[in-house]
Scaffold this motif. Structure first.
Motif, PDB file in Angstrom:
ATOM      1  N   UNK A  37     -13.247  -4.963   3.575  1.00  8.36           N
ATOM      2  CA  UNK A  37     -12.523  -3.697   3.663  1.00  8.36           C
ATOM      3  C   UNK A  37     -11.121  -3.901   4.223  1.00  8.36           C
ATOM      4  N   UNK A  38     -11.006  -4.739   5.247  1.00  9.03           N
ATOM      5  CA  UNK A  38      -9.707  -4.987   5.872  1.00  9.03           C
ATOM      6  C   UNK A  38      -8.745  -5.657   4.902  1.00  9.03           C
ATOM      7  N   UNK A  39      -9.254  -6.559   4.070  1.00  5.62           N
ATOM      8  CA  UNK A  39      -8.392  -7.306   3.162  1.00  5.62           C
ATOM      9  C   UNK A  39      -7.935  -6.498   1.954  1.00  5.62           C
ATOM     10  N   UNK A  40      -8.457  -5.292   1.799  1.00  5.12           N
ATOM     11  CA  UNK A  40      -7.940  -4.414   0.742  1.00  5.12           C
ATOM     12  C   UNK A  40      -6.567  -3.876   1.111  1.00  5.12           C
ATOM     13  N   UNK A  41      -6.210  -4.008   2.395  1.00  2.44           N
ATOM     14  CA  UNK A  41      -4.883  -3.625   2.902  1.00  2.44           C
ATOM     15  C   UNK A  41      -4.534  -2.179   2.560  1.00  2.44           C
ATOM     16  N   UNK A  42      -5.500  -1.289   2.684  1.00  2.64           N
ATOM     17  CA  UNK A  42      -5.295   0.109   2.345  1.00  2.64           C
ATOM     18  C   UNK A  42      -4.118   0.710   3.109  1.00  2.64           C
ATOM     19  N   UNK A  43      -3.391   1.548   2.409  1.00  2.99           N
ATOM     20  CA  UNK A  43      -2.255   2.229   3.022  1.00  2.99           C
ATOM     21  C   UNK A  43      -0.973   1.433   3.026  1.00  2.99           C
ATOM     22  N   UNK A  44      -0.978   0.216   2.484  1.00  2.00           N
ATOM     23  CA  UNK A  44       0.216  -0.618   2.462  1.00  2.00           C
ATOM     24  C   UNK A  44       0.704  -0.802   1.030  1.00  2.00           C
TER      25      UNK A  44
END
Length: 237
Positions: free
Chosen positions: A208-215
């Motif tokens: 989930x963290x590596x999807x870099x959501x919001x960036x």
């Protein structure tokens, strides 16, 4: 009588007749295999599109090998099995039911050879992006947009993007697939190519963290994308 001894007793013309007959029989077998595979594949694809259970013929891997060759046959046979299975019917039955839908996609991911973490992430994204199957035009369950490199079918749809902290409704061009299986295979390739770290993560939190959501360049512009996926993960058996 051994074959060599039998052939030795035949005239050259008789041997030629036998060879031609063998070639003809082999050609007929290949044609029949091609027809069987083509009809079964088309019917299975139609069943998936109609969200129905496939009940037609089921060519074996040897027939796929005769048509596609050994190397390509495995991939084509697996695709057929996915389309001829109950996945379409499972999705129809699970539409709108978060628990059933997310678990149907989880099992599809495992059947496609994904790791447990990869299958969990894919299932949660499919459920979130499509409203548990209620909104998936063109079998695009993952909200994957069609960039300049995309050569397949496209569709222009309304979506929400987070811009300067606000959710804005806009129209975007998305990828379009013929079957759910095609969408799954493209999503797997998309993750491998664009989000390798998320794809290769060994636990769901890292993925989930590596999807870099919001960036910029992230899977989703929603800064709370990971938080919105977690409820679906809790539904997995």
């Amino acid at each position: 009588m051994p074959t060599d001894a039998l052939l030795a007793d035949l005239s050259p013309s008789a041997v030629d007749d036998l060879v031609q007959a063998a070639h003809a029989a082999n050609a007929e077998s290949l044609v029949n295999a091609g027809v069987n595979v083509d009809i079964a594949s088309q019917n299975a694809r139609a069943a998936v599109a109609d969200r129905a259970t496939y009940s037609g013929g089921r060519p074996g891997p040897e027939q796929f090998a005769a048509v596609f060759g050994v190397e390509e046959a495995g991939k084509q046979f697996e695709t057929f099995k996915g389309e001829a299975g109950n996945f379409g019917a499972d999705l129809l039955a699970a539409k709108g039911n978060r628990k059933k839908f997310v678990n149907a996609f989880y099992q599809a991911g495992k059947s496609a050879g994904l790791t447990d973490t990869q299958a969990r992430l894919m299932a949660a994204q499919a459920a979130h992006e499509s409203g548990s199957g209620k909104h998936a035009p063109g079998f695009n369950y993952f909200g994957i947009k069609a960039g300049k490199s995309w050569k397949g079918e496209t569709q222009r749809l309304w979506t929400h993007e987070e811009i300067n902290g606000r959710s804005v409704r806009v129209k975007q061009v998305f990828r379009k697939y013929a079957t759910p299986d095609e969408g799954i295979r493209d999503r797997i390739a998309f993750m491998q190519r664009r989000f390798g770290k998320a794809n290769d993560a060994t636990d769901i939190d890292s993925a989930l963290a590596e999807l870099q959501h919001g960036k910029f360049g992230a899977y989703a512009t929603d800064s709370n994308y990971a938080g919105k996926l977690r409820p679906y993960l809790k539904e997995l058996r």
